[in-house]
Design a protein around this motif. Structure first.
Motif, short mmCIF file in Angstrom:
data_model
loop_
_atom_site.label_atom_id
_atom_site.label_comp_id
_atom_site.label_asym_id
_atom_site.label_seq_id
_atom_site.Cartn_x
_atom_site.Cartn_y
_atom_site.Cartn_z
N ARG A 82 -1.84 1.92 -15.17
CA ARG A 82 -0.73 0.81 -15.65
C ARG A 82 0.46 0.75 -14.85
O ARG A 82 0.87 -0.63 -14.55
CB ARG A 82 -0.12 1.52 -17.16
N GLU A 83 0.97 1.68 -14.46
CA GLU A 83 2.23 1.68 -13.43
C GLU A 83 2.23 0.82 -12.27
O GLU A 83 2.60 -0.06 -11.80
CB GLU A 83 2.72 3.08 -13.17
N VAL A 134 -6.20 17.89 -8.01
CA VAL A 134 -6.64 17.79 -9.05
C VAL A 134 -7.85 17.19 -9.42
O VAL A 134 -7.78 15.90 -8.88
CB VAL A 134 -5.51 17.47 -10.28
N VAL A 135 -8.91 17.80 -9.62
CA VAL A 135 -10.02 16.76 -9.98
C VAL A 135 -9.65 15.77 -10.99
O VAL A 135 -9.24 15.94 -12.14
CB VAL A 135 -11.36 17.84 -10.59
N ASN A 136 -9.78 14.50 -10.91
CA ASN A 136 -9.53 13.43 -11.66
C ASN A 136 -10.11 13.53 -12.91
O ASN A 136 -11.22 13.55 -12.96
CB ASN A 136 -9.77 12.19 -10.96
N SER A 148 -12.41 -9.79 -7.16
CA SER A 148 -12.42 -8.38 -7.95
C SER A 148 -11.92 -7.23 -7.02
O SER A 148 -12.64 -7.25 -5.95
CB SER A 148 -13.67 -8.39 -8.75
N CYS A 149 -11.33 -6.40 -7.54
CA CYS A 149 -10.83 -5.07 -6.53
C CYS A 149 -10.87 -4.02 -7.52
O CYS A 149 -10.31 -4.15 -8.83
CB CYS A 149 -9.61 -5.31 -5.63
N HIS A 150 -10.97 -2.78 -7.18
CA HIS A 150 -10.95 -1.67 -8.13
C HIS A 150 -9.62 -1.19 -7.92
O HIS A 150 -9.04 -0.98 -6.86
CB HIS A 150 -11.96 -0.83 -8.08
N ALA A 151 -8.92 -0.60 -9.07
CA ALA A 151 -7.55 -0.11 -8.80
C ALA A 151 -7.55 1.36 -9.49
O ALA A 151 -6.59 1.58 -10.22
CB ALA A 151 -6.59 -1.01 -9.47
N CYS A 152 -8.49 2.21 -9.33
CA CYS A 152 -8.66 3.35 -10.16
C CYS A 152 -8.60 4.74 -9.48
O CYS A 152 -8.57 5.87 -9.77
CB CYS A 152 -9.89 3.45 -10.85
N HIS A 153 -8.31 4.53 -8.02
CA HIS A 153 -8.40 5.75 -7.14
C HIS A 153 -6.73 6.17 -6.93
O HIS A 153 -5.83 5.50 -6.64
CB HIS A 153 -8.82 5.51 -5.70
N PRO A 154 -6.62 7.56 -6.91
CA PRO A 154 -5.13 7.88 -6.66
C PRO A 154 -4.80 7.68 -5.20
O PRO A 154 -5.02 6.69 -4.51
CB PRO A 154 -5.27 9.35 -6.98
N ILE A 172 0.76 -1.16 0.00
CA ILE A 172 0.08 0.19 0.06
C ILE A 172 0.89 1.00 0.05
O ILE A 172 0.59 2.23 -0.64
CB ILE A 172 -0.99 -0.15 1.15
N THR A 173 1.85 1.27 0.80
CA THR A 173 2.78 2.45 0.93
C THR A 173 3.47 2.64 -0.32
O THR A 173 3.73 3.86 -0.72
CB THR A 173 3.86 2.24 1.95
N GLU A 174 3.95 1.52 -0.92
CA GLU A 174 4.42 1.86 -2.41
C GLU A 174 3.56 2.25 -3.48
O GLU A 174 4.00 3.00 -4.18
CB GLU A 174 5.10 0.27 -2.71
N LEU A 175 2.41 1.99 -3.35
CA LEU A 175 1.37 2.43 -4.44
C LEU A 175 0.65 3.57 -4.16
O LEU A 175 0.33 4.32 -5.03
CB LEU A 175 0.34 1.30 -4.60
N TYR A 176 0.75 3.91 -2.85
CA TYR A 176 -0.16 5.19 -2.55
C TYR A 176 0.43 6.43 -3.14
O TYR A 176 -0.60 7.24 -3.67
CB TYR A 176 0.38 5.51 -0.97
N PRO A 177 1.68 7.03 -3.64
CA PRO A 177 1.82 8.02 -4.20
C PRO A 177 1.21 8.24 -5.76
O PRO A 177 1.22 9.01 -6.38
CB PRO A 177 3.31 8.38 -4.08
N ILE A 178 0.92 7.14 -6.31
CA ILE A 178 0.77 7.01 -7.66
C ILE A 178 -0.39 7.52 -8.06
O ILE A 178 -1.47 7.24 -7.38
CB ILE A 178 0.71 5.43 -8.39
N CYS A 179 -0.50 8.61 -9.08
CA CYS A 179 -1.82 9.01 -9.64
C CYS A 179 -2.82 8.14 -10.62
O CYS A 179 -2.74 8.11 -11.57
CB CYS A 179 -1.59 10.32 -10.13
N ARG A 180 -3.54 7.36 -9.88
CA ARG A 180 -4.36 6.38 -10.71
C ARG A 180 -5.43 7.03 -11.17
O ARG A 180 -6.18 7.85 -10.54
CB ARG A 180 -4.88 5.19 -9.87
N SER A 181 -6.09 6.45 -12.21
CA SER A 181 -7.39 6.83 -12.75
C SER A 181 -8.09 5.67 -13.47
O SER A 181 -7.56 4.59 -13.34
CB SER A 181 -7.37 8.08 -13.45
#
Ligand SMILES: [Zn+2]
Length: 463
Positions: A57-58, A114-116, A203-209, A41-50
């Motif tokens: 992708r990252e 920023v508004v995603n 199933s899990c969602h992976a789209c939140h920053p 979680i700590t590793e993925l936290y900073p990534i700006c997902r959408s």
């Protein structure tokens, strides 16, 4: 023979045991497991997902370091049932600068600013005009809200109310260095072959920053689950989906209609790391094996928990349980989304998720799957009066310890109700005993030829 009355056995016909609670709990340290999840979680936290783009992708590529996830790319414009795969959104930078050229709102400090899905902007404007594009949470003046605009082209910034109050009436330079262009929707899929082609969907969602409980906790739990399942024999095949919420589930279902019939059970995992009690939301059917297994495991977990009826609102169980799909998919969460103030704000951060809570969620999920893996129907081969258990070494040898009686009681229940109609889960529910005790009893009785298994695992080509 141990003095506890617990009889070690294995299935003699194949020497193989499916995932079961006795085995996985042996040496299982929920807090250590939870710390592994916190690391991810700590590793993925900073990534700006959408819902599309390089942040998603990252994220998926980093998950490939843990499991052999396949990345799928679906082009913009693809029709998926009533929806269309949107343009791909990417962002490099965004800020609002004051007259002194200082960044008073800075995407580099938090991607929630920023508004995603904001369209690109590069202009100067007065505070009054800027304010029409600013979003705050007056009730929590230190938090940044999380806002999206996926299906309406617009732009905006999110900031703490306190920060807004400090903005002077002057001209601002506004920059959103984003692109919204034809591209792809990306998702990750991992198929883990079992003995049958019947599948359990995870199933899990992976789209939140930068939000931890909402999205990252579910991702981390799914990864830990996949790693555990890889190393045990499985009756079911498992399909893991790491997808953008809503549009990702719709896209997968639209493009994989031929696979839907194989999905027999499933779980949506999200929001499993906060301090609240576990909540299981039933599938639309309400009485599917996954619904019963989850209720059974939570009841015997010794933890406070809630069972929620199905409703057509929530996460991707909405799509899996839409009437034309109608899968047996429930949802495991802790505090339900929208009912805690930190939801969709910057306060859903690394402090909001806890290693022990994540580890507990893993243990409960594994135990639910262990019920599915081992549930089945047996026939008592000695049904006229009770068989003489003592002669077979199945009855308490020397005066009982407390838990000696448990497996004996489980054996009596299994023998009595194994008429080919009651499954082990039926017997567990009716006896009030834990499924694992019932499973161990059935295993011992089968080994001593007092029970015959009425279910088979026939290896079949899957996919
Ligand atoms: Zn959310």
């Amino acid at each position: 023979m141990s003095g506890t009355g617990i009889i070690p056995t294995s299935f003699p016909e194949n020497g193989r045991k499916y995932l079961n609670a006795q085995d996985f709990q042996n040496g299982f340290d929920p807090v250590a497991e939870g710390h592994e999840m916190i690391r991810l979680i700590t590793e993925l936290y900073p990534i700006c997902r959408s819902i599309t783009g390089d942040g998603l992708r990252e994220t998926l590529r980093r998950l490939q370091r843990h499991i052999p996830l396949e990345l799928r790319e679906v082009p913009t414009g693809t029709q998926v049932f009533d929806w269309t795969v949107p343009k791909e959104w990417n962002i490099r930078d965004a800020y609002v600068k004051n007259a002194k050229n200082e960044r008073v709102i800075d995407f580099q400090k938090s991607n929630l600013h920023v508004v995603n899905y904001s369209v690109p902007v590069q202009r100067r404007m007065a505070l009054a005009e800027l304010k029409e594009h600013l979003f705050t949470l007056p009730a929590h003046p230190d938090w940044i809200p999380y806002r999206t605009s996926y299906y309406k082209e617009s732009w905006g910034f999110c900031l703490p109310q306190k920060q807004l109050a400090g903005l002077q009436d002057e001209e601002y330079e506004v920059c959103i260095d984003s692109t919204l262009e034809n591209g792809h929707l990306t998702y990750g899929e991992y198929f883990l072959q079992g003995e049958t082609r019947e599948e359990v969907l995870i199933s899990c969602h992976a789209c939140h920053p930068s939000l931890c409980n909402d999205n990252l906790s579910g991702i981390a739990l799914a990864i830990s689950l996949a790693l555990r399942l890889q190393s045990v024999s499985r009756r079911y095949s498992y399909r893991f989906l790491f997808i953008p919420g809503t549009i990702g589930a719709i896209t997968w279902l639209a493009k994989n209609e031929d696979k839907i019939a194989n999905i027999k059970q499933g779980l949506v995992l999200t929001g499993v790391g906060d301090a609240g009690a576990l909540h299981y939301k039933k599938s639309r059917k309400g009485t599917a094996d996954i619904d019963r297994a989850a209720a059974h495991v939570l009841k015997h977990s010794g933890q406070s928990h809630e069972i929620l009826e199905f409703s057509p609102y929530g996460y991707d169980e909405r799509q899996y349980c839409s009437p034309g799909i109608n899968l047996s998919v429930g949802r495991l969460s802790r505090t339900p989304h929208g009912t805690f103030p930190e939801y969709h704000t910057s306060a859903d951060n690394l402090e909001f998720v806890h290693a022990d809570k994540l580890g507990e969620a893993l243990a409960v999920t594994l135990e639910i799957l262990a019920v599915l893996e081992n549930n089945g129907t047996f026939v008592n081969l000695n049904s006229k009066c009770e068989p003489q258990l003592g002669r077979r070494g199945l009855y308490r040898m020397v005066g009982g310890t407390a838990d000696a009686g448990i497996s004996e009681m489980a054996m009596l229940w299994v023998l009595n109700l194994s008429d080919g109609k009651n499954s082990l889960l039926d017997i567990a529910e009716r006896s009030g005993l834990r499924f694992e005790a019932i499973r161990q009893a059935a295993e011992a009785l089968e080994e001593h030829k007092l029970l015959r298994r009425e279910w088979k695992s026939v290896p079949q080509a899957a996919r």
